[in-house]
Design a protein around this motif. Structure first.
Motif, PDB file in Angstrom:
ATOM      1  N   UNK A  77       0.832  -1.205   0.000  1.00 25.67           N
ATOM      2  CA  UNK A  77       0.000   0.000   0.000  1.00 25.67           C
ATOM      3  C   UNK A  77       0.865   1.253   0.000  1.00 25.67           C
ATOM      4  N   UNK A  78       0.309   2.326  -0.548  1.00 37.08           N
ATOM      5  CA  UNK A  78       0.960   3.628  -0.452  1.00 37.08           C
ATOM      6  C   UNK A  78       0.304   4.480   0.628  1.00 37.08           C
ATOM      7  N   UNK A  79      -0.801   3.971   1.178  1.00 38.43           N
ATOM      8  CA  UNK A  79      -1.531   4.707   2.226  1.00 38.43           C
ATOM      9  C   UNK A  79      -0.984   4.335   3.603  1.00 38.43           C
ATOM     10  N   UNK A  80       0.265   4.631   3.820  1.00 39.23           N
ATOM     11  CA  UNK A  80       0.912   4.240   5.071  1.00 39.23           C
ATOM     12  C   UNK A  80       1.942   5.291   5.462  1.00 39.23           C
ATOM     13  N   UNK A  81       2.050   5.545   6.748  1.00 42.38           N
ATOM     14  CA  UNK A  81       3.028   6.499   7.270  1.00 42.38           C
ATOM     15  C   UNK A  81       3.497   5.988   8.635  1.00 42.38           C
ATOM     16  N   UNK A  82       4.468   6.689   9.216  1.00 39.20           N
ATOM     17  CA  UNK A  82       4.928   6.287  10.548  1.00 39.20           C
ATOM     18  C   UNK A  82       4.991   7.489  11.471  1.00 39.20           C
ATOM     19  N   UNK A  83       4.941   7.193  12.766  1.00 38.95           N
ATOM     20  CA  UNK A  83       4.906   8.245  13.790  1.00 38.95           C
ATOM     21  C   UNK A  83       5.694   7.763  15.004  1.00 38.95           C
ATOM     22  N   UNK A  84       6.569   8.632  15.496  1.00 36.86           N
ATOM     23  CA  UNK A  84       7.299   8.343  16.730  1.00 36.86           C
ATOM     24  C   UNK A  84       7.125   9.545  17.659  1.00 36.86           C
ATOM     25  N   UNK A  85       6.689   9.330  18.895  1.00 40.97           N
ATOM     26  CA  UNK A  85       6.443  10.456  19.799  1.00 40.97           C
ATOM     27  C   UNK A  85       7.721  11.209  20.132  1.00 40.97           C
ATOM     28  N   UNK A  86       7.587  12.475  20.393  1.00 42.23           N
ATOM     29  CA  UNK A  86       8.711  13.293  20.838  1.00 42.23           C
ATOM     30  C   UNK A  86       9.018  12.950  22.292  1.00 42.23           C
ATOM     31  N   UNK A  87      10.252  12.532  22.540  1.00 45.89           N
ATOM     32  CA  UNK A  87      10.648  12.105  23.882  1.00 45.89           C
ATOM     33  C   UNK A  87      10.377  13.196  24.913  1.00 45.89           C
ATOM     34  N   UNK A  88      10.643  14.432  24.545  1.00 40.18           N
ATOM     35  CA  UNK A  88      10.565  15.536  25.501  1.00 40.18           C
ATOM     36  C   UNK A  88       9.135  16.057  25.684  1.00 40.18           C
ATOM     37  N   UNK A  89       8.348  16.088  24.614  1.00 39.74           N
ATOM     38  CA  UNK A  89       7.008  16.658  24.694  1.00 39.74           C
ATOM     39  C   UNK A  89       5.926  15.621  25.003  1.00 39.74           C
ATOM     40  N   UNK A  90       6.077  14.416  24.460  1.00 38.68           N
ATOM     41  CA  UNK A  90       5.025  13.411  24.591  1.00 38.68           C
ATOM     42  C   UNK A  90       5.373  12.289  25.555  1.00 38.68           C
ATOM     43  N   UNK A  91       6.671  12.049  25.742  1.00 36.22           N
ATOM     44  CA  UNK A  91       7.082  10.974  26.629  1.00 36.22           C
ATOM     45  C   UNK A  91       6.946   9.614  25.979  1.00 36.22           C
ATOM     46  N   UNK A  92       7.103   8.593  26.821  1.00 40.21           N
ATOM     47  CA  UNK A  92       7.116   7.217  26.339  1.00 40.21           C
ATOM     48  C   UNK A  92       5.708   6.704  26.024  1.00 40.21           C
ATOM     49  N   UNK A  93       5.599   5.857  25.018  1.00 41.88           N
ATOM     50  CA  UNK A  93       4.359   5.134  24.758  1.00 41.88           C
ATOM     51  C   UNK A  93       3.364   5.880  23.901  1.00 41.88           C
ATOM     52  N   UNK A  94       2.147   5.349  23.866  1.00 49.92           N
ATOM     53  CA  UNK A  94       1.076   5.961  23.082  1.00 49.92           C
ATOM     54  C   UNK A  94       0.726   7.317  23.689  1.00 49.92           C
ATOM     55  N   UNK A  95       0.658   8.332  22.854  1.00 50.96           N
ATOM     56  CA  UNK A  95       0.348   9.682  23.349  1.00 50.96           C
ATOM     57  C   UNK A  95      -0.959  10.176  22.762  1.00 50.96           C
ATOM     58  N   UNK A  96      -1.616  11.040  23.486  1.00 50.81           N
ATOM     59  CA  UNK A  96      -2.828  11.693  22.983  1.00 50.81           C
ATOM     60  C   UNK A  96      -2.510  12.477  21.712  1.00 50.81           C
ATOM     61  N   UNK A  97      -1.341  13.126  21.703  1.00 46.61           N
ATOM     62  CA  UNK A  97      -0.946  13.898  20.518  1.00 46.61           C
ATOM     63  C   UNK A  97      -0.821  13.001  19.290  1.00 46.61           C
TER      64      UNK A  97
END
Length: 568
Positions: free
Chosen positions: A106-126
């Motif tokens: 698929x081309x309908x795919x992206x990735x996301x990694x939280x900002x360590x400083x703003x979002x912290x570890x794990x799944x974030x609301x942001x």
């Protein structure tokens, strides 16, 4: 710091004698195999000759069917898929593997990694809000999410489905995701419980290929990434991990992905990588992206399929790693000064140290350095978003995670493993937490765990060490947790010539035993023995055996871990 020498249980001598005859190997080597649960010829063949057919069926993992069904539906309906991962090595390799694999469909795919400083570890609301704002309807979360019950519930209200691929210990309640892939689930009968986060992603790719009759090469091409995660996340290198680590090292040394190849070149070593080389040369550089900037830079490098782009990203990440080293060295010195001035260690079995301006990205490294220095469970904290956040490190044999669990009423958030964890505390609870942590550890830790230990596998004569001995020894690799490089002890060795200090405090020496060859040796951090070791004065050493390569010449040398002067 003085260390205890502890002999590993030798097991039944008759079994090792029989195994030595069947395999035609030195009995000491057979004894080491028995200590590692290998007691017959068939076990040894399985151990010495790993094959990819030894990988377990991915559909033995709880919820794998649901995960593949949901992903298949998303692909068929051209839904937007977001691959979400943590910012450390395990997380970034997980994201790179899973994103790259499903990008083939698929081309309908992206990735996301939280900002360590703003979002912290794990799944974030942001992160969830980002997915909602950009039309993603499926998130595949890797190396995180097993305890994100509230975050997954929030995503469900927005019509976003989650597939969780995690290897951390679950809480009492599992998130209400479409699928929760975690061998540590109490109701999961998957036969191997110690996969890395990237290993879970690898099993997901394997399952997709298996379900769609696709060639194994489509997921096996990512074994080098999987191996890097296994090495960096310090998971046991046994069972399935050992198979993936073995073939991942083969791929890294023969045909690494473009991003890892560029990183190998900039690290100064381009061939003959071992797990140790990955841990000390590649992993810190990958980690530096998330520590000093944006972990997406590491993913970009790992996904690069063009040499120029891979070189640019690896150069940038290497510069971040240089900056990271400066930060963690300075913070370590500051932390040591705080400890010494405040006498934190007096009559205590833990260290909790805080400074509001320390860089959040490197305090885990600082915690490791302090643990090495004082050898006790250690927590280093800094200020972030109005709270105190930090990293915890333990000593061998002590379950840090369980200790934090006992203090959980004073924590806003925590997660991790037996030996390493992250945590967040409200400022007003720091004193209460520090005292409670000390109380819990003091009441549960055995005093001998506060003294570093060298586990010795076997006593041998230096004359037993030859090319065949070393060749068979190396077939026990890759080495790592639960399959460490064997440590030998030899008594009554003597100096040949004079020892000399090299580097900061390392001892270079030549030794021999009666009727043995002369072995050049290196003893890291043991420079204090330079004037203690005397000619013709016998001493004992514990050591590993390694191969030193210099100008295309190979020779065996001893890496000495401990020295004791023999009593008259």
């Amino acid at each position: 710091m003085e260390k205890r020498w502890a002999q590993v249980d030798q097991g039944a001598k008759e079994i090792s004698e029989t195994l030595a005859r069947e395999l035609n190997i030195d009995q000491c080597l057979a004894q080491i195999l028995v200590q590692r649960g290998i007691t017959n010829f068939e076990d040894a063949r399985y151990f010495f000759r790993p094959t990819l057919t030894q990988l377990h069926d991915p559909f033995l993992m709880k919820d794998m069917e649901q995960a593949i069904t949901r992903i298949t539906s998303a692909l068929e309906n051209e839904e937007k898929i977001l691959v979400y991962g943590d910012y450390d090595v395990d997380g970034t390799t997980s994201v790179a593997l899973t994103y790259s694999f499903f990008s083939q469909f698929t081309r309908e795919i992206a990735y996301y990694i939280p900002d360590r400083h703003k979002e912290g570890y794990g799944i974030s609301t942001a992160g969830i809000d980002f997915a909602a704002a950009n039309g993603f309807t499926l998130i595949i979360a890797l190396d995180c999410g097993i305890r994100s019950v509230d975050k997954i519930a929030y995503a469900n209200t927005l019509g976003i489905d989650f597939i969780i691929c995690d290897h951390h210990l679950p809480g009492e309640i599992l998130p209400e995701a479409i699928a929760v892939l975690d061998p540590k689930r109490a109701d999961c009968e998957y036969p191997f419980k110690e996969l890395s986060g990237c290993g879970i992603g690898f099993k997901l790719a394997q399952a997709y290929c298996q379900a769609n009759d696709l060639p194994d090469e489509m997921y096996e091409q990512y074994l080098d990434l999987c191996m890097v995660s296994i090495a960096a996340d310090i998971v046991p290198i046994v069972d399935e991990n050992r198979v993936m680590a073995h073939f991942g090292l083969v791929k890294l040394n023969e045909n690494p992905c473009c991003g890892l190849k560029a990183l190998m070149q900039i690290s100064g070593k381009t061939e003959s990588y071992s797990i140790t080389d990955v841990v000390f040369l590649l992993a810190p550089r990958i980690n530096a992206a998330g520590r000093m900037g944006d972990a997406k830079d590491a993913v970009k490098m790992l996904l690069s399929d063009e040499v120029i782009l891979a070189d640019e990203q690896s150069t940038f990440i290497n510069a971040q790693n240089t900056e990271r080293r400066s930060f963690d060295q300075n913070i370590t010195l500051e932390a040591l000064a705080i400890i010494q001035e405040s006498e934190i260690l007096v009559n205590r079995k833990t260290t909790v140290v805080y400074q509001k301006d320390w860089n959040k990205g490197v305090i885990g490294i600082v915690a490791s350095r302090l643990t090495e220095t004082y050898y006790r469970p250690t927590i280093v904290l800094t200020e972030s978003n109005g709270n105190y956040t930090g990293s915890a490190r333990s000593v061998v044999g002590y379950d840090l995670y369980e200790a934090l669990l006992s203090c959980s009423e004073l924590l806003e958030q925590f997660g991790g493993h037996k030996y390493a964890a992250g945590l967040t505390i409200k400022p007003e609870n720091l004193g209460l937490f520090s005292d409670k942590f000390e109380e819990v550890v003091s009441s549960t830790i055995s005093p001998n765990l506060l003294i570093p230990e060298i586990k010795i596998d076997c006593e041998i004569e230096l004359s037993q060490i030859d090319a065949k001995f070393y060749r068979i020894l190396m077939q026990m690799a890759p080495f790592g947790p639960q399959n460490m490089a064997p440590v030998f002890v030899s008594k009554g060795v003597t100096l040949v010539g004079n020892p000399q200090i090299v580097g900061t405090n390392h001892l270079k020496l030549s030794i021999k035993q009666q009727n043995s060859a002369i072995f050049e040796s290196i003893a890291f951090g043991l420079g204090e023995f330079e004037n203690i070791l005397l000619p013709n004065k016998p001493f004992s050493i514990c050591y590993t055996i390694e191969e030193n390569v210099w100008k295309d010449k190979k020779r065996l040398q001893l890496n000495i871990k401990g020295i004791k002067i023999d009593k008259d």
